[in-house]
Design a protein around this motif. Sequence first.
Motif, short mmCIF file in Angstrom:
data_model
loop_
_atom_site.label_atom_id
_atom_site.label_comp_id
_atom_site.label_asym_id
_atom_site.label_seq_id
_atom_site.Cartn_x
_atom_site.Cartn_y
_atom_site.Cartn_z
N UNK A 156 0.84 -1.19 0.00
CA UNK A 156 0.00 0.00 0.00
C UNK A 156 0.87 1.24 0.00
N UNK A 157 0.25 2.30 -0.47
CA UNK A 157 0.86 3.62 -0.36
C UNK A 157 -0.27 4.55 0.03
N UNK A 158 -0.15 5.21 1.17
CA UNK A 158 -1.25 6.06 1.63
C UNK A 158 -1.11 7.50 1.15
N UNK A 159 0.04 7.80 0.55
CA UNK A 159 0.26 9.20 0.15
C UNK A 159 -0.77 9.65 -0.87
N UNK A 160 -1.18 10.91 -0.74
CA UNK A 160 -2.18 11.48 -1.67
C UNK A 160 -3.33 10.49 -1.84
N UNK A 161 -3.62 10.10 -3.06
CA UNK A 161 -4.65 9.08 -3.26
C UNK A 161 -4.08 7.74 -2.83
N UNK A 162 -4.75 7.07 -1.92
CA UNK A 162 -4.26 5.79 -1.46
C UNK A 162 -4.35 4.74 -2.56
N UNK A 163 -3.32 3.95 -2.69
CA UNK A 163 -3.31 2.87 -3.68
C UNK A 163 -2.89 1.57 -3.00
N UNK A 164 -3.41 0.47 -3.48
CA UNK A 164 -2.97 -0.84 -3.02
C UNK A 164 -2.75 -1.72 -4.24
N UNK A 165 -1.81 -2.64 -4.14
CA UNK A 165 -1.52 -3.54 -5.26
C UNK A 165 -1.03 -4.89 -4.74
N UNK A 166 -1.22 -5.91 -5.54
CA UNK A 166 -0.69 -7.22 -5.19
C UNK A 166 0.79 -7.25 -5.56
N UNK A 167 1.57 -7.99 -4.78
CA UNK A 167 3.02 -7.99 -5.00
C UNK A 167 3.49 -9.26 -5.71
N UNK A 168 4.61 -9.15 -6.38
CA UNK A 168 5.25 -10.29 -7.05
C UNK A 168 6.03 -11.12 -6.03
N UNK A 169 5.44 -12.21 -5.62
CA UNK A 169 6.10 -13.15 -4.71
C UNK A 169 6.12 -14.53 -5.40
N UNK A 170 6.91 -15.48 -4.90
CA UNK A 170 6.81 -16.83 -5.46
C UNK A 170 5.35 -17.31 -5.42
#
Lengths: 308, 308
Positions: A156-170
């Motif tokens: 996640x990034x809460x700065x300005x407009x909050x965004x969330x994303x799925x991460x590249x993991x095994x």
Amino acid sequence: MPNNIALSLLRGLALVFLILGATPISAQDDTVWNSLDPKNTVYLQLKEGMVVIELNPTFAPKTVKRFKELLEEQFYRSLSFYRVIDGFVAQGGDESDIDDNPAIKTLKAEFEIDWPLKPKDKDEAKDWQPMSWTLVQKDDMFAPFTGFIDGFPAARDDKKAGKAWLTHCPGTVAMARNDDPDSSSTDFYIVIGQAPRYLDRNLTIFGRVVWGMDVVQRIKRGSTLDNGIIEDDLERSWISRMQLASSLDVSDRLDVYVADTNTKSFSDMLRKRRNRSDKFFHHKPPKVLDICQVPVPSRLEKASVRRR
Amino acid sequence: MPNNIALSLLRGLALVFLILGATPISAQDDTVWNSLDPKNTVYLQLKEGMVVIELNPTFAPKTVKRFKELLEEQFYRSLSFYRVIDGFVAQGGDESDIDDNPAIKTLKAEFEIDWPLKPKDKDEAKDWQPMSWTLVQKDDMFAPFTGFIDGFPAARDDKKAGKAWLTHCPGTVAMARNDDPDSSSTDFYIVIGQAPRYLDRNLTIFGRVVWGMDVVQRIKRGSTLDNGIIEDDLERSWISRMQLASSLDVSDRLDVYVADTNTKSFSDMLRKRRNRSDKFFHHKPPKVLDICQVPVPSRLEKASVRRR
């Protein structure tokens, strides 16, 4: 018999080796297990074995919808993993394998979603429901926050407009593309090596492997010098079938359960992994967690008769 | 024929997918290749294929010396990988497998070495030679500095007494132990999943896989619920042979070359991976590098006749 007992005692001793480093990988006794939604569960059948993938319509609604259409038309049947780089990704599902003139329907990028923060307005805030989020780490190298959202490793990034994303993991499953962000069509990849987190927010992640990563690891590799491409069809790992669990009779489905990451039990496990207090640790590790090094336990309760 | 041309053209297009994300994995044209020292090269032969391991006597002199003795007495022949956790480690070489009363010779911990900083005294500084070091990242979550030391992923801390240690990355080979730091004997493990960096400075890393990680990935897994233990001997991956390259005739050795990490070419590759300027990147990744996500290229020039 006494020999066997001695052997098992000795083995018991030997097994102490490194057990402590690994304990957190197995589930805790109080793990809350969720069954998978058959409408978002994919069975990927390879000669090497069966792989179970959980789809994520919250983060990639259009991609998941399209992927289900492809499954319904048995699109992936008899396609192969034609580009496989050890330590990186296994990529397959290229229709040019069997069709010289495929009608390519491209997909809009679904790299991240809005992360609605609690509204400042009191009335709006009253009915506001936070999304499921279990924090793993602040400020790892790649994101301000990492954590789990309903079993999926995310950031996640809460700065300005909050965004969330799925991460590249095994085990992460995502759509391949070319330079155009909206150019995905049918090619997908599974991450098989050290998390390529630099790809986060650049590709549409739409699923994760919840069972059978050992099978995925047996997919035939290409040469890194050839960028992983396996030219010889016969050398490749082929997809026998790829189908949605809900398309099968209930009796033919696999009973796979995954740990609920939104529980006190899971948070306790995270805390233990962060504060490694066991005497095994001669050098106390930093109190940090790599989101991709936190296993989400899963278990198979009943194998279907169709399983190979 | 025209069909084949169309097919290969189409495939050419398809192959653009994700190529950019992966380009840095293949070696650059100006890579400097080093051959391996046969005295520090191990051939681990499994039914699944051949694995080549480079030993590191600089970081683990006593462990490497002992390991070579074990190889010489063919100790590992017919031992198995009895504890294998997908995403974590493949552990083998437990002599209690075949001997109920093994004479265990334990090894002193070799978790880190001194990292001599340049002496302040001018005269002393004159003859001082820095160790080989190619910086990858400052302040990742686990160490003040990460980088490569002669091909091995490593980390450093310059505070007070300088220390350097090898890091747990996929392909890292280390000695298992129990709670006592000096309790290693013959059990070793290979990291097969997301880097368990929390184990750094807690176990003696003495080698790395330079060829055949795809083979290592085929080693039969145990169940995480059983802590990876495979009770049934027949289900395990067995070691057919494990021997030092120098113990074989020159004609029977494999010609494996590894990229020199101490060169401008390698540093250029690191810089490119850190500053991903390609137009593929819709979202520009943070300018950071995970030491365990930087592949060190290797290639096999000639397979020995003994290779299976």
